[in-house]
Scaffold this motif. Structure first.
Motif, PDB file in Angstrom:
ATOM      1  N   PRO A 144       0.825  -1.217   0.000  1.00  0.00           N
ATOM      2  CA  PRO A 144       0.000   0.000   0.000  1.00  0.00           C
ATOM      3  C   PRO A 144       0.856   1.262   0.000  1.00  0.00           C
ATOM      4  CG  PRO A 144      -0.751  -1.528   1.684  1.00  0.00           C
ATOM      5  CD  PRO A 144       0.514  -2.101   1.138  1.00  0.00           C
ATOM      6  N   SER A 145       2.010   1.181   0.659  1.00  0.00           N
ATOM      7  CA  SER A 145       2.844   2.371   0.752  1.00  0.00           C
ATOM      8  C   SER A 145       3.466   2.723  -0.600  1.00  0.00           C
ATOM      9  CB  SER A 145       3.943   2.171   1.779  1.00  0.00           C
ATOM     10  OG  SER A 145       3.389   2.111   3.072  1.00  0.00           O
ATOM     11  N   ARG A 147       2.302   2.081  -3.385  1.00  0.00           N
ATOM     12  CA  ARG A 147       1.179   2.566  -4.195  1.00  0.00           C
ATOM     13  C   ARG A 147       0.873   4.020  -3.848  1.00  0.00           C
ATOM     14  NH1 ARG A 147      -1.652   0.268  -7.606  1.00  0.00           N
ATOM     15  NH2 ARG A 147      -3.857   0.722  -8.018  1.00  0.00           N
ATOM     16  N   ALA A 148       0.878   4.306  -2.585  1.00  0.00           N
ATOM     17  CA  ALA A 148       0.583   5.676  -2.147  1.00  0.00           C
ATOM     18  C   ALA A 148       1.662   6.631  -2.638  1.00  0.00           C
ATOM     19  CB  ALA A 148       0.472   5.726  -0.627  1.00  0.00           C
ATOM     20  N   VAL A 149       2.922   6.193  -2.571  1.00  0.00           N
ATOM     21  CA  VAL A 149       4.009   7.043  -3.058  1.00  0.00           C
ATOM     22  C   VAL A 149       3.818   7.309  -4.558  1.00  0.00           C
ATOM     23  CG1 VAL A 149       6.491   7.236  -3.459  1.00  0.00           C
ATOM     24  CG2 VAL A 149       5.630   6.282  -1.316  1.00  0.00           C
ATOM     25  N   ALA A 151       1.035   7.341  -6.147  1.00  0.00           N
ATOM     26  CA  ALA A 151      -0.092   8.275  -6.304  1.00  0.00           C
ATOM     27  C   ALA A 151       0.378   9.706  -6.047  1.00  0.00           C
ATOM     28  CB  ALA A 151      -1.222   7.905  -5.351  1.00  0.00           C
ATOM     29  N   TRP A 152       1.196   9.892  -5.019  1.00  0.00           N
ATOM     30  CA  TRP A 152       1.706  11.231  -4.727  1.00  0.00           C
ATOM     31  C   TRP A 152       2.607  11.727  -5.863  1.00  0.00           C
ATOM     32  CZ3 TRP A 152       0.094  14.936  -1.736  1.00  0.00           C
ATOM     33  CH2 TRP A 152      -0.622  14.648  -0.569  1.00  0.00           C
ATOM     34  N   ASP A 186      18.195  10.173  -5.183  1.00  0.00           N
ATOM     35  CA  ASP A 186      18.481   9.897  -3.773  1.00  0.00           C
ATOM     36  C   ASP A 186      17.233   9.908  -2.904  1.00  0.00           C
ATOM     37  OD1 ASP A 186      21.505   9.809  -3.605  1.00  0.00           O
ATOM     38  OD2 ASP A 186      21.152  11.657  -4.756  1.00  0.00           O
ATOM     39  N   GLY A 187      16.373  10.856  -3.180  1.00  0.00           N
ATOM     40  CA  GLY A 187      15.202  11.056  -2.327  1.00  0.00           C
ATOM     41  C   GLY A 187      14.403   9.782  -2.140  1.00  0.00           C
ATOM     42  N   HIS A 190      16.184   6.932  -0.117  1.00  0.00           N
ATOM     43  CA  HIS A 190      16.098   7.133   1.327  1.00  0.00           C
ATOM     44  C   HIS A 190      14.671   6.952   1.823  1.00  0.00           C
ATOM     45  CE1 HIS A 190      16.909   8.834   5.264  1.00  0.00           C
ATOM     46  NE2 HIS A 190      15.819   9.577   5.118  1.00  0.00           N
ATOM     47  N   PHE A 191      13.780   7.513   1.082  1.00  0.00           N
ATOM     48  CA  PHE A 191      12.386   7.504   1.446  1.00  0.00           C
ATOM     49  C   PHE A 191      11.854   6.085   1.637  1.00  0.00           C
ATOM     50  CE2 PHE A 191       7.868   8.262   0.150  1.00  0.00           C
ATOM     51  CZ  PHE A 191       7.528   8.953   1.297  1.00  0.00           C
ATOM     52  N   ILE A 194      13.078   4.482   4.800  1.00  0.00           N
ATOM     53  CA  ILE A 194      12.312   4.857   5.993  1.00  0.00           C
ATOM     54  C   ILE A 194      10.982   4.126   6.035  1.00  0.00           C
ATOM     55  CG2 ILE A 194      11.208   6.748   7.241  1.00  0.00           C
ATOM     56  CD1 ILE A 194      13.106   8.664   5.819  1.00  0.00           C
ATOM     57  N   ILE A 195      10.290   4.234   4.975  1.00  0.00           N
ATOM     58  CA  ILE A 195       8.982   3.596   4.914  1.00  0.00           C
ATOM     59  C   ILE A 195       9.091   2.110   5.159  1.00  0.00           C
ATOM     60  CG2 ILE A 195       7.089   3.010   3.373  1.00  0.00           C
ATOM     61  CD1 ILE A 195       7.377   5.753   2.158  1.00  0.00           C
ATOM     62  N   GLU A 198       9.507   1.530   8.828  1.00  0.00           N
ATOM     63  CA  GLU A 198       8.312   1.854   9.591  1.00  0.00           C
ATOM     64  C   GLU A 198       7.221   0.807   9.394  1.00  0.00           C
ATOM     65  OE1 GLU A 198       7.411   4.869  11.262  1.00  0.00           O
ATOM     66  OE2 GLU A 198       9.385   5.787  11.119  1.00  0.00           O
ATOM     67  N   GLN A 199       7.228   0.272   8.186  1.00  0.00           N
ATOM     68  CA  GLN A 199       6.142  -0.671   7.882  1.00  0.00           C
ATOM     69  C   GLN A 199       6.189  -1.907   8.769  1.00  0.00           C
ATOM     70  OE1 GLN A 199       6.464  -0.998   3.635  1.00  0.00           O
ATOM     71  NE2 GLN A 199       4.277  -0.486   3.437  1.00  0.00           N
TER      72      GLN A 199
ATOM     73  N   MET B 160      -3.182  15.983  -5.740  1.00  0.00           N
ATOM     74  CA  MET B 160      -3.963  15.036  -4.946  1.00  0.00           C
ATOM     75  C   MET B 160      -5.411  15.511  -4.833  1.00  0.00           C
ATOM     76  SD  MET B 160      -3.767  12.112  -3.733  1.00  0.00           S
ATOM     77  CE  MET B 160      -2.085  11.594  -3.447  1.00  0.00           C
ATOM     78  N   VAL B 171      -5.860   4.848  -4.285  1.00  0.00           N
ATOM     79  CA  VAL B 171      -5.241   4.465  -3.015  1.00  0.00           C
ATOM     80  C   VAL B 171      -6.121   4.984  -1.871  1.00  0.00           C
ATOM     81  CG1 VAL B 171      -3.115   4.549  -1.656  1.00  0.00           C
ATOM     82  CG2 VAL B 171      -3.023   4.821  -4.141  1.00  0.00           C
ATOM     83  N   THR B 176      -2.230   7.448   1.764  1.00  0.00           N
ATOM     84  CA  THR B 176      -1.652   8.704   1.263  1.00  0.00           C
ATOM     85  C   THR B 176      -1.359   9.638   2.432  1.00  0.00           C
ATOM     86  OG1 THR B 176      -3.901   9.489   0.818  1.00  0.00           O
ATOM     87  CG2 THR B 176      -2.652   8.635  -1.051  1.00  0.00           C
ATOM     88  N   ILE B 179       1.903   8.613   4.143  1.00  0.00           N
ATOM     89  CA  ILE B 179       3.064   9.028   3.355  1.00  0.00           C
ATOM     90  C   ILE B 179       3.333  10.508   3.575  1.00  0.00           C
ATOM     91  CG2 ILE B 179       3.939   9.367   0.999  1.00  0.00           C
ATOM     92  CD1 ILE B 179       3.869   6.467   1.898  1.00  0.00           C
ATOM     93  N   TYR B 182       5.003  10.968   6.925  1.00  0.00           N
ATOM     94  CA  TYR B 182       6.410  10.548   6.861  1.00  0.00           C
ATOM     95  C   TYR B 182       7.239  11.631   6.200  1.00  0.00           C
ATOM     96  CZ  TYR B 182       5.279   5.714   8.090  1.00  0.00           C
ATOM     97  OH  TYR B 182       4.862   4.581   8.723  1.00  0.00           O
TER      98      TYR B 182
END
Lengths: 200, 200, 200, 200
Positions: A144-145, A147-149, A151-152, A186-187, A190-191, A194-195, A198-199, B160, B171, B176, B179, B182
């Motif tokens: 899900p994460s 997927r959410a990324v 979407a963003w 890079d972003g 790293h991102f 983290i995710i 956390e997951q 969004m 999603v 979302t 994310i 985070y």
DNA sequence: GATGAATGAGTTTTCATTCAT
DNA sequence: AATGAATGAAAACTCATTCAT
């Protein structure tokens, strides 16, 4: 043949919409641009609405084609990222098509359910592609994460296109592009780290 | 008083636009919804265009008010970030206003230069705020890059909102939102670190 | 052959008129129903009007054929009367043809002189037949009165057909039929007796 | 007032229909005849169809008014019969109204159910009146037969009006009128005697 | 002969704007 | 100030007829 005329009309309609907006688009105008008489239009379409519908249909089809990054490609992460970046750059430039998109979005918001479904389809397709690329490029697990990324990411691109179309030049594109590049290189790496943590 | 009537008309116009779109908005419709006769409208406005102009003006003014996070606030980074997040959440929910925004954006794209300038103003204002918050919250130095990040942030929110208005529920908002959280807490911290290094 | 195509077109035109009325009848519709292309129609007819003219011509011709009781027949009064009755019954049932008749009548009223003449011809023919039958069946002498009775008889039939076509079922047909039978058997007998006396 | 304009439009529409038929009736024509601009019509009616509907409505209402012979009248048989005769004569003369009637009938046949119901109503009303008159004038008992005779009477009148409108002058009206007079004075008297006997 | 795409004048309809009351 | 009927230009749409293929 039937389709040839339809194509001409569609092209004329698309051009007219981009030029004058949906409100400013008259059958007369379409006919003139297509090189037809008013009446001739009705050989191909039964109503103005039917034309607009097809313009929308093709307009959204076009978008799908813009998504050039194929899921099946077997390329290096670096390379893929470059392609995404180029694709985005590309989209930022294709004024006309993007503009049409926003017109369609506008129409969809008015409650055109069919069009809303098309948009849903399109977004699902595109978000899927982006997600798949993330999975391969950054070695992250699908979930899900991711997927959410995705979407963003889509949302950010859309928003930036909107700013461009609105002629809002708050920041030089040189800088927004560099940020995008950093993000992709890079972003996200790293991102997703983290995710990922956390997951668990 | 003049302004009372104007306000009624504006409110009616806004509601009609949201309901039927700009094309579907007729003076008659506005008059009826405002409780005026057709002719009476002309005591307050000289043309339909003038009404639409004011709707746009107020519509974009509204947005500015939505940006609740003030630049002058002396709060903790953590707190500020929470406020940004809440503000964004808020905007994601205000369907009607957002919808109006997109209609206006649509109109601006059509070449309405005045409206484009309003949009530019609004984006500059908002991006300034976001940038200022970033500077304080993440202790990064103001520069083209922070500005670009702020622009991208705005873009992502806009995008969004668009997805939401289009009923594209690819999603779940639960994801979302996570994310976004985070991003605001760790993502940007790391992000600005990288950018800071690269900038030198 | 030419006539075959004409026949097809006429048939299609008649069917279309009965279905949609004269206003609702388009050349395209006729062509489609006849299995021709729009252009092909013009090999058989020079104009839509020409088609309608022929439809009228044939439509009224048909009526003449309906009048099955021949003037020359040498039958018994009783038998003749039965035939008249049956013929009337028949006409009351032939919905489609009768409907076409009324459409044509409608057209004639609009000032179509040619059509009016056709109607006159038809009525004269029919009234003549009915009069002749009266003369033989009831032994009355031919004169203005017998002619007038014949005209009234025709009128009554027409009017009853109209009521039927209008779906006005104020009286069960069982009863109207009985009245007709009485009329033919006793009514006219008595009637002509009175008239006969008065005429002198 | 609203109704004044509607009345003008209706009057113009009726006149135009009688003059040019339903097909030949254009909004432009109605507007011109009513002394309005094309657009003004739409203050009163939302569509051409709505106008035609009201024309029909009023047209059939008119007929009811034509039926001047009241059921409640306490007059002598002789007198009543004279009135019927005069009423019929009258109807035979009112070309315009009758013509409109046939236009409406035409429309009703095309499947306009609402109009068919109006016709049914009208015929029921009229046949009721005629029946009541027969009952009083000829001292016959009310029953299916008197009703059927009334229906035939109506039919005969309608048919004769049709012949008149079609300009079919097969018989001089002098003679048809005499027949009618005979019928009303002696014909029906004898007729109801026969029927009365048969019914037992 | 046959096709069906194309024409264009004419029709209904819409709507911002005006104006007498 | 307020009304709402009226205007008229422009829009969408229809359809008999023509004509290149």
């Amino acid at each position: 043949m039937m389709n040839e005329g339809k194509q001409k009309i569609l092209e004329a309609a698309r051009a007219t919409i981009i030029e004058h907006g949906i409100q400013g688009t008259t059958l007369r105008g379409i006919a003139k641009k297509a090189g037809f008489s008013t009446g001739a239009i009705y050989h191909y379409y039964n109503s103005k609405e039917a034309i607009l519908y097809d313009v929308m249909d093709e307009g959204l089809g076009e978008i799908r084609r813009i998504a050039t990054v194929s899921i099946e490609d077997k390329k290096e992460a670096r390379e893929i990222i470059q392609e995404i970046f180029d694709g985005m750059q590309d989209r930022l430039k294709k004024d006309a098509e993007s503009r049409l998109q926003f017109y369609l979005a506008h129409e969809a918001m008015l409650g055109n359910v069919e069009l809303q479904n098309k948009f849903k389809e399109k977004y699902e397709d595109w978000i899927n592609r982006v997600e798949a690329i993330f999975v391969r490029a950054y070695g992250v697990e699908r979930g899900p994460s991711t997927r959410a990324v995705a979407a963003w990411t889509m949302a950010a691109i859309d928003g930036m296109v909107l700013q461009t179309l609105l002629n809002v030049q708050v920041v030089e594109s040189e800088h927004t592009n560099r940020i995008l590049e950093y993000l992709l290189q890079d972003g996200f790496t790293h991102f997703f780290k983290i995710i990922g943590n956390e997951q668990r």
